[in-house]
Design a protein around this motif. Structure first.
Motif, PDB file in Angstrom:
ATOM      1  N   VAL A  68       0.975  -1.215   0.050  1.00  0.00           N
ATOM      2  CA  VAL A  68      -0.056   0.041  -0.069  1.00  0.00           C
ATOM      3  C   VAL A  68       0.927   1.160   0.070  1.00  0.00           C
ATOM      4  O   VAL A  68       1.793   1.440   0.726  1.00  0.00           O
ATOM      5  CB  VAL A  68      -1.039  -0.020   1.203  1.00  0.00           C
ATOM      6  CG1 VAL A  68      -1.736   1.275   1.407  1.00  0.00           C
ATOM      7  CG2 VAL A  68      -1.612  -1.178   1.445  1.00  0.00           C
ATOM      8  N   ASP A  82      -8.111   7.824   4.053  1.00  0.00           N
ATOM      9  CA  ASP A  82      -8.712   6.724   4.080  1.00  0.00           C
ATOM     10  C   ASP A  82     -10.246   6.814   3.738  1.00  0.00           C
ATOM     11  O   ASP A  82     -10.891   8.176   3.561  1.00  0.00           O
ATOM     12  CB  ASP A  82      -8.786   6.086   5.546  1.00  0.00           C
ATOM     13  CG  ASP A  82      -7.384   5.835   6.048  1.00  0.00           C
ATOM     14  OD1 ASP A  82      -6.586   5.541   5.001  1.00  0.00           O
ATOM     15  OD2 ASP A  82      -7.211   5.998   7.309  1.00  0.00           O
ATOM     16  N   SER A 121     -10.168   3.118  -1.630  1.00  0.00           N
ATOM     17  CA  SER A 121      -9.519   4.013  -1.371  1.00  0.00           C
ATOM     18  C   SER A 121      -8.122   4.174  -1.560  1.00  0.00           C
ATOM     19  O   SER A 121      -7.466   5.274  -1.541  1.00  0.00           O
ATOM     20  CB  SER A 121      -9.761   4.068   0.242  1.00  0.00           C
ATOM     21  OG  SER A 121      -8.914   3.175   0.823  1.00  0.00           O
ATOM     22  N   LYS A 122      -7.485   3.006  -1.802  1.00  0.00           N
ATOM     23  CA  LYS A 122      -6.294   3.006  -2.346  1.00  0.00           C
ATOM     24  C   LYS A 122      -5.855   3.603  -3.557  1.00  0.00           C
ATOM     25  O   LYS A 122      -4.774   3.829  -4.063  1.00  0.00           O
ATOM     26  CB  LYS A 122      -5.625   1.743  -1.884  1.00  0.00           C
ATOM     27  CG  LYS A 122      -5.606   1.153  -0.571  1.00  0.00           C
ATOM     28  CD  LYS A 122      -5.310  -0.373  -0.717  1.00  0.00           C
ATOM     29  CE  LYS A 122      -5.398  -1.013   0.884  1.00  0.00           C
ATOM     30  NZ  LYS A 122      -4.966  -2.510   0.912  1.00  0.00           N
ATOM     31  N   ASP A 147     -12.210  -0.398   1.222  1.00  0.00           N
ATOM     32  CA  ASP A 147     -10.736   0.031   1.638  1.00  0.00           C
ATOM     33  C   ASP A 147      -9.582  -0.315   0.261  1.00  0.00           C
ATOM     34  O   ASP A 147      -9.095   0.963   0.349  1.00  0.00           O
ATOM     35  CB  ASP A 147     -10.125  -0.806   2.715  1.00  0.00           C
ATOM     36  CG  ASP A 147      -8.664  -0.460   3.331  1.00  0.00           C
ATOM     37  OD1 ASP A 147      -8.805   0.677   3.813  1.00  0.00           O
ATOM     38  OD2 ASP A 147      -8.043  -1.215   3.193  1.00  0.00           O
ATOM     39  N   ASP A 148      -9.982  -0.927  -0.369  1.00  0.00           N
ATOM     40  CA  ASP A 148      -9.126  -1.236  -1.640  1.00  0.00           C
ATOM     41  C   ASP A 148      -9.392  -0.216  -2.415  1.00  0.00           C
ATOM     42  O   ASP A 148      -8.605   0.380  -3.208  1.00  0.00           O
ATOM     43  CB  ASP A 148      -9.397  -2.632  -2.110  1.00  0.00           C
ATOM     44  CG  ASP A 148      -8.903  -3.860  -1.283  1.00  0.00           C
ATOM     45  OD1 ASP A 148      -8.109  -3.534  -0.801  1.00  0.00           O
ATOM     46  OD2 ASP A 148      -9.351  -4.889  -1.777  1.00  0.00           O
TER      47      ASP A 148
END
Length: 689
Positions: free
Chosen positions: A133, A258, A181-182, A178-179
């Protein structure tokens, strides 16, 4: 009712995924530019990592994450999957297998060394971070460019609806957010309008949906990759953001925050844009078609423990025996209704037998796939480039046969590479291609399956085999023997022509194991060779070890079974043949066929019948006649193993129970053919003397 063993379920699934990973890695050696192979390997890694974490295999998940992070460079096209990299990746795959099979007995130092080797290939100048990440201070490329130029950033609007059981499968929707947001600044709104009242709420059900705004210049394919493993369990709508929805450059954040999740209390609070139909349809939408679901149900499979299949086969065997007894009783009854019921049960028992045996049949490709890795490793170890070519992978064998077949094929392939395939310089001098070639082929032939291992090496050295046989006292010096008989010494215990003992050969146990295992499976081995062109070994195997069609015969007062697949024809033993018993040969349409008097071998003391019958059987190219008093007819034979007390009795391969409840021994045709051949050789020697 016992609870399911989820860790065992994970191990089974991981075994299949590791086989997929190994196959993809080996294929990449030949097709390094094949994007589908890279994606297949990456998907297998990703699934093992996620499932390992879910089932408590933390070391598996951690190691696979590092492996996946390194291999992601290949996926992104930043490095090429060279043979050296694939070799290290295969070692990493083996380490994952050992972590799954023996978590406490696997040395972490070995795993660290493998990861260090991977990092040398994929990121020699980068620090060894545990996570791929990017740090929070690094803005997305598109956001930075937009901030400098004043241009608008690109982005996507997503609507996520997961099936209610998604949580039971171990998937967490928040991980997918969450993925996302990356990829860039991400704003998610949870839609709560379908959450029931507390007394009706099931904590294992997913009631939330999400509207997501993603500011990123990523492609649609990158978004699809995040949801690739749950796409069949969700509805995913993805549309590009309208120009008016894109943030201005001076308002664009300089960091990648995030994921921000806010909650919408009711459906009306959703923005009108969230109701607009997507301009880009998700691949998941046609998959949710009801017709597709119907097709999936029609082709659905269920994983069943092998032990249960074995138990079912045992019960079917007992049913076949009981049905045979019923048929015999019905034949002596004058009641037509009894005969009708017996015929109906016979039909149903036959159908159940075929169905059960079909459930035990496994494509031989499941064992062929294991040898690609073997050839790859031996090729590197011996510095002999070798290609493995397989065909007939769809040929089916009983699962018990598949399990028994693996070791003999390993020995044959190792021998072919070690002894058969020449070194590169020798092949060049002989005008051959640089790469050796091993062909593995399977095909149905009547009631048998023929498995062939063929190489294009130097062929067998008949003179060296003969010299070694004379040295060990197997044949007299100067004795005349055909080449085919000399080659059979290779299967003698302790026989080896290797000049030195190595990790691969020299101890003379490989081919002996092959012969004993194949004969235990009621099979036979044919071997042919051509000097300078290679060697071919053909294994002839029955389809199953459980139930066979047999020929019921009588010798004296006892009855015996001969496997019907070995029977060619039946002829009557004439008075002329009986007068010439000293020769032990029959004239079958101009061919001399040796024969055995079964009553002599079985030591029958009952007077022989006036008109005796000869059953011509064969294994490979050899034919032999077996003389019996009577041929009773075909018999559906349920094979029962003999006890250890009868391990020294070689001419019987098992026993069966007849319709009247008595036992009948099953004759081992391969052993009888060998016995007849020995008698014929002795006769030739006596005539020569």
């Amino acid at each position: 009712m016992s609870k399911p063993d989820w860790t065992q379920a994970f191990r089974l699934e991981a075994t299949e995924l590791l086989e997929t990973l190994e196959g993809a890695l080996l294929d990449l050696c030949e097709r390094p530019d094949d994007r589908d192979l890279v994606d297949s390997a990456f998907r297998a890694l990703h699934t093992i990592k996620g499932s390992g974490a879910m089932f408590g295999f933390e070391r598996v998940a951690a190691f696979t994450h590092e492996f996946e992070t390194a291999f992601d460079k290949v996926r992104k096209g930043e490095i090429s999957p060279t043979r050296e990299l694939i070799t290290v990746a295969l070692s990493a795959k083996d380490y994952i297998r050992s972590l799954i099979e023996s978590p406490d007995g696997t040395d972490a130092i070995i795993g660290d060394a493998i990861l260090d080797d991977l990092r040398k290939f994929v990121a020699p100048a980068e620090p060894h971070e545990a996570s791929a990440v990017p740090p929070p201070s690094a803005p997305p490329v598109a956001a930075a460019a937009a901030a400098e130029s004043g241009a608008a950033a690109v982005g996507w609007r997503l609507h996520l609806e997961f099936e209610s059981h998604i949580l039971r499968n171990g998937s967490n929707p928040l991980n997918f957010l969450d993925d996302l947001s990356k990829l860039g600044p991400c704003f998610a709104v949870a839609l709560t309008d379908e959450i029931p009242l507390l007394d009706a709420l099931d904590p294992e059900e997913c009631y939330l949906k999400w509207d997501v705004t993603l500011h990123s210049d990523c492609s649609r394919e990158v978004i699809d990759d995040i949801f690739m493993f749950v796409i069949d369990e969700m509805v995913l709508s993805v549309t590009p953001l309208a120009q008016s929805e894109l943030p201005a450059a001076d308002q664009h954040p300089t960091t990648a925050p995030d994921v921000n999740v806010s909650t919408a209390p009711t459906a009306p609070s959703r923005s009108p844009a969230s109701h607009s139909p997507p301009s880009i349809s998700s691949p998941s939408e046609p998959r949710r078609d009801e017709q597709k679901r119907g097709d999936d149900r029609a082709t659905a499979t269920v994983r069943v423990q092998a032990r249960r299949l074995d138990e079912m086969m045992d019960r079917v065997g007992e049913l076949v025996i009981a049905q045979a007894r019923l048929s015999q009783l019905a034949a002596t009854s004058s009641d037509p209704s009894v005969k009708l019921i017996a015929e109906e049960i016979e039909r149903l028992a036959g159908s159940l037998r075929d169905t059960t045996m079909g459930a035990r049949m496994v494509p031989i490709g499941s064992v062929f796939g294991r040898f690609r890795r073997l050839v790859h490793d031996l090729s590197l170890e011996l510095s002999k480039p070798v290609d493995l070519v397989t065909s007939g992978e769809d040929t089916e064998l009983d699962k018990t046969m598949i399990e028994c077949l693996a070791d003999p094929l390993v020995h044959l392939i190792r021998n072919a590479i070690d002894h058969g395939i020449e070194a590169t310089a020798a092949r060049a001098a002989a005008g051959k291609t640089e790469k050796g070639r091993i062909e593995l082929h399977a095909v149905h032939s009547g009631a048998q399956v023929l498995v062939t291992v063929r190489d294009n090496g130097a062929g067998l050295n008949t003179a060296r085999i003969r010299a070694k046989a004379e040295e060990q006292g197997l044949i007299a010096p100067g004795a005349e023997l055909p080449d085919a008989d000399i080659h059979q010494f290779m299967f003698h215990p302790g026989f080896s022509t290797a000049q030195t003992i190595s990790a691969l050969s020299g101890r003379g146990v490989g081919m002996d194991v092959v012969k004993r295992t194949i004969e235990t499976m009621r099979g036979s081995i044919d071997l042919s060779t051509r000097p300078g062109e290679g060697t071919t070994v053909t294994l002839r195997l029955p389809l199953t070890l459980a139930i066979i069609e047999g020929l019921l015969i009588r010798v004296g007062d006892a009855r015996y079974i001969i496997p019907l697949s070995a029977v060619e024809e039946c002829v009557e033993l004439t008075a002329e043949d009986q007068r010439a018993r000293g020769r032990h040969f029959l004239n079958i349409r101009g061919d001399l066929v040796p024969y055995l008097m079964l009553r002599d071998i079985l030591q029958s003391t009952v007077s022989p019948d006036t008109y005796q019958k000869t059953i011509i059987v064969s294994t490979g190219e050899t034919r032999v006649g077996l003389v019996a008093d009577q041929i009773i007819g075909n018999h559906q034979t349920v094979i029962k193993s003999l006890s250890k007390l009868h391990s020294d009795v070689t001419i019987f391969s098992g026993a069966t129970i007849l319709g009247d409840g008595t036992a009948a021994l099953i004759l081992d045709v391969a052993q009888l053919v060998g016995l007849a051949q020995a008698h014929a050789d002795k006769h030739h020697l006596n005539e020569a003397a």
